[in-house]
Design a protein around this motif. Structure first.
Motif, PDB file in Angstrom:
ATOM      1  N   ASP A  59      19.281  -7.884  10.848  1.00  0.00           N
ATOM      2  CA  ASP A  59      18.042  -8.645  10.968  1.00  0.00           C
ATOM      3  C   ASP A  59      17.479  -8.471  12.376  1.00  0.00           C
ATOM      4  OD1 ASP A  59      19.514 -10.314  12.648  1.00  0.00           O
ATOM      5  OD2 ASP A  59      19.492 -12.039  11.285  1.00  0.00           O
ATOM      6  N   GLU A  60      16.418  -9.183  12.687  1.00  0.00           N
ATOM      7  CA  GLU A  60      15.760  -9.038  13.987  1.00  0.00           C
ATOM      8  C   GLU A  60      16.640  -9.475  15.153  1.00  0.00           C
ATOM      9  OE1 GLU A  60      14.738 -12.985  12.127  1.00  0.00           O
ATOM     10  OE2 GLU A  60      14.659 -10.919  11.441  1.00  0.00           O
ATOM     11  N   HIS A  61      17.718 -10.204  14.875  1.00  0.00           N
ATOM     12  CA  HIS A  61      18.645 -10.650  15.921  1.00  0.00           C
ATOM     13  C   HIS A  61      19.904  -9.786  15.978  1.00  0.00           C
ATOM     14  CE1 HIS A  61      16.135 -14.175  16.340  1.00  0.00           C
ATOM     15  NE2 HIS A  61      16.249 -14.397  15.036  1.00  0.00           N
ATOM     16  N   GLY A  62      19.968  -8.765  15.138  1.00  0.00           N
ATOM     17  CA  GLY A  62      21.116  -7.870  15.127  1.00  0.00           C
ATOM     18  C   GLY A  62      22.251  -8.307  14.213  1.00  0.00           C
ATOM     19  N   HIS A  63      22.075  -9.432  13.500  1.00  0.00           N
ATOM     20  CA  HIS A  63      23.104  -9.890  12.569  1.00  0.00           C
ATOM     21  C   HIS A  63      23.047  -9.060  11.289  1.00  0.00           C
ATOM     22  CE1 HIS A  63      22.326 -13.736  14.866  1.00  0.00           C
ATOM     23  NE2 HIS A  63      23.585 -13.438  15.139  1.00  0.00           N
ATOM     24  N   ARG A  64      24.211  -8.745  10.748  1.00  0.00           N
ATOM     25  CA  ARG A  64      24.255  -7.984   9.507  1.00  0.00           C
ATOM     26  C   ARG A  64      24.065  -8.920   8.314  1.00  0.00           C
ATOM     27  NH1 ARG A  64      29.240  -3.929  10.757  1.00  0.00           N
ATOM     28  NH2 ARG A  64      30.044  -5.717  11.859  1.00  0.00           N
ATOM     29  N   LEU A  65      23.209  -8.492   7.393  1.00  0.00           N
ATOM     30  CA  LEU A  65      22.917  -9.258   6.188  1.00  0.00           C
ATOM     31  C   LEU A  65      23.134  -8.374   4.971  1.00  0.00           C
ATOM     32  CD1 LEU A  65      19.618 -11.013   7.318  1.00  0.00           C
ATOM     33  CD2 LEU A  65      21.915 -12.004   7.258  1.00  0.00           C
ATOM     34  N   ILE A  66      23.616  -8.997   3.907  1.00  0.00           N
ATOM     35  CA  ILE A  66      23.907  -8.276   2.670  1.00  0.00           C
ATOM     36  C   ILE A  66      22.990  -8.806   1.576  1.00  0.00           C
ATOM     37  CG2 ILE A  66      25.709  -7.735   0.979  1.00  0.00           C
ATOM     38  CD1 ILE A  66      27.673  -8.638   3.367  1.00  0.00           C
ATOM     39  N   GLU A  67      22.277  -7.906   0.913  1.00  0.00           N
ATOM     40  CA  GLU A  67      21.407  -8.302  -0.190  1.00  0.00           C
ATOM     41  C   GLU A  67      22.244  -8.914  -1.305  1.00  0.00           C
ATOM     42  OE1 GLU A  67      18.155  -8.267  -0.368  1.00  0.00           O
ATOM     43  OE2 GLU A  67      17.726  -7.115   1.440  1.00  0.00           O
ATOM     44  N   GLY A  68      21.722  -9.960  -1.937  1.00  0.00           N
ATOM     45  CA  GLY A  68      22.438 -10.632  -3.010  1.00  0.00           C
ATOM     46  C   GLY A  68      22.819  -9.708  -4.146  1.00  0.00           C
ATOM     47  N   THR A  69      21.911  -8.807  -4.520  1.00  0.00           N
ATOM     48  CA  THR A  69      22.223  -7.885  -5.625  1.00  0.00           C
ATOM     49  C   THR A  69      23.334  -6.911  -5.243  1.00  0.00           C
ATOM     50  OG1 THR A  69      20.410  -6.450  -4.921  1.00  0.00           O
ATOM     51  CG2 THR A  69      19.933  -8.028  -6.681  1.00  0.00           C
ATOM     52  N   GLU A  70      23.361  -6.479  -3.983  1.00  0.00           N
ATOM     53  CA  GLU A  70      24.423  -5.576  -3.509  1.00  0.00           C
ATOM     54  C   GLU A  70      25.766  -6.297  -3.493  1.00  0.00           C
ATOM     55  OE1 GLU A  70      24.302  -2.429  -2.941  1.00  0.00           O
ATOM     56  OE2 GLU A  70      22.171  -2.036  -2.815  1.00  0.00           O
ATOM     57  N   LEU A  71      25.755  -7.552  -3.049  1.00  0.00           N
ATOM     58  CA  LEU A  71      26.992  -8.322  -3.008  1.00  0.00           C
ATOM     59  C   LEU A  71      27.519  -8.564  -4.419  1.00  0.00           C
ATOM     60  CD1 LEU A  71      29.062  -9.767  -1.255  1.00  0.00           C
ATOM     61  CD2 LEU A  71      27.634 -11.816  -1.387  1.00  0.00           C
ATOM     62  N   ALA A  72      26.623  -8.866  -5.344  1.00  0.00           N
ATOM     63  CA  ALA A  72      27.033  -9.092  -6.738  1.00  0.00           C
ATOM     64  C   ALA A  72      27.639  -7.823  -7.333  1.00  0.00           C
ATOM     65  CB  ALA A  72      25.842  -9.552  -7.568  1.00  0.00           C
ATOM     66  N   ALA A  73      27.027  -6.678  -7.088  1.00  0.00           N
ATOM     67  CA  ALA A  73      27.552  -5.407  -7.609  1.00  0.00           C
ATOM     68  C   ALA A  73      28.920  -5.103  -7.001  1.00  0.00           C
ATOM     69  CB  ALA A  73      26.570  -4.276  -7.316  1.00  0.00           C
ATOM     70  N   PHE A  74      29.070  -5.364  -5.709  1.00  0.00           N
ATOM     71  CA  PHE A  74      30.349  -5.132  -5.044  1.00  0.00           C
ATOM     72  C   PHE A  74      31.419  -6.048  -5.614  1.00  0.00           C
ATOM     73  CE2 PHE A  74      33.471  -5.857  -1.692  1.00  0.00           C
ATOM     74  CZ  PHE A  74      33.799  -4.551  -1.346  1.00  0.00           C
ATOM     75  N   ALA A  75      31.092  -7.322  -5.821  1.00  0.00           N
ATOM     76  CA  ALA A  75      32.053  -8.284  -6.371  1.00  0.00           C
ATOM     77  C   ALA A  75      32.497  -7.857  -7.766  1.00  0.00           C
ATOM     78  CB  ALA A  75      31.452  -9.685  -6.400  1.00  0.00           C
ATOM     79  N   ARG A  76      31.545  -7.400  -8.575  1.00  0.00           N
ATOM     80  CA  ARG A  76      31.882  -6.947  -9.926  1.00  0.00           C
ATOM     81  C   ARG A  76      32.810  -5.724  -9.867  1.00  0.00           C
ATOM     82  NH1 ARG A  76      30.181  -7.521 -15.075  1.00  0.00           N
ATOM     83  NH2 ARG A  76      28.474  -8.873 -14.500  1.00  0.00           N
ATOM     84  N   ALA A  77      32.516  -4.784  -8.988  1.00  0.00           N
ATOM     85  CA  ALA A  77      33.346  -3.583  -8.853  1.00  0.00           C
ATOM     86  C   ALA A  77      34.751  -3.949  -8.371  1.00  0.00           C
ATOM     87  CB  ALA A  77      32.700  -2.590  -7.887  1.00  0.00           C
ATOM     88  N   GLN A  78      34.859  -4.893  -7.445  1.00  0.00           N
ATOM     89  CA  GLN A  78      36.166  -5.335  -6.963  1.00  0.00           C
ATOM     90  C   GLN A  78      36.972  -5.944  -8.101  1.00  0.00           C
ATOM     91  OE1 GLN A  78      36.405  -3.688  -3.969  1.00  0.00           O
ATOM     92  NE2 GLN A  78      37.503  -5.478  -3.269  1.00  0.00           N
ATOM     93  N   HIS A  79      36.311  -6.731  -8.919  1.00  0.00           N
ATOM     94  CA  HIS A  79      36.970  -7.378 -10.053  1.00  0.00           C
ATOM     95  C   HIS A  79      37.453  -6.333 -11.055  1.00  0.00           C
ATOM     96  CE1 HIS A  79      37.810 -10.000 -13.419  1.00  0.00           C
ATOM     97  NE2 HIS A  79      36.978  -9.291 -14.142  1.00  0.00           N
TER      98      HIS A  79
END
Length: 131
Positions: free
Chosen positions: A34-54
């Motif tokens: 983001d504009e402050h340099g913090h890393r952010l994860i899109e909700g859809t990307e996180l959901a896809a990653f969680a499903r793949a982990q499962h």
């Protein structure tokens, strides 16, 4: 679009923030700054990653999809039945089963166990909207 900070993603995935950072650094989990340099994860990307982990973690052939691995924190047995408490991350699962099953599985405080849950009723609560 909903975006999550590393600490929020870690909580949702039941891992440490350092684990999420390593996944991002390794390219396994996409994130943007983001504009402050913090890393952010899109909700859809996180959901896809969680499903793949499962899907990677699933073992055996079963129709039950809810598997929570944790540590046995209490075992109370009487002559016929037993109560087994499992702490799986922030979740406490209580199982009532036969004493014979507890003895055959050698379940005791400190054992690692997986609660496999199959239910005909599932209540879903929506988290409060973030500001």
């Amino acid at each position: 679009m909903l975006r999550f900070r590393i600490s929020e993603a870690a909580e949702l995935l039941s891992v440490s923030p350092d684990t999420v950072r390593r996944w991002i650094d390794a390219g396994r989990l996409p994130a943007e700054r983001d504009e402050h340099g913090h890393r952010l994860i899109e909700g859809t990307e996180l959901a896809a990653f969680a499903r793949a982990q499962h899907e990677q973690a699933e073992t055996g052939e079963t129709s039950a999809r809810n598997r929570l691995r944790g540590i046995v924190t209490a075992v109370v047995k009487d002559a016929v039945m037993a109560q087994v408490d499992i702490q799986a991350g922030p979740f406490r699962i209580v199982s009532l089963m036969s004493r014979e099953a507890v003895d055959e599985l050698d379940l005791r405080v400190g054992s690692v166990a997986t609660a496999v849950i199959k239910s005909t009723t599932v209540v879903v609560e929506k988290a409060p909207t973030r500001r």
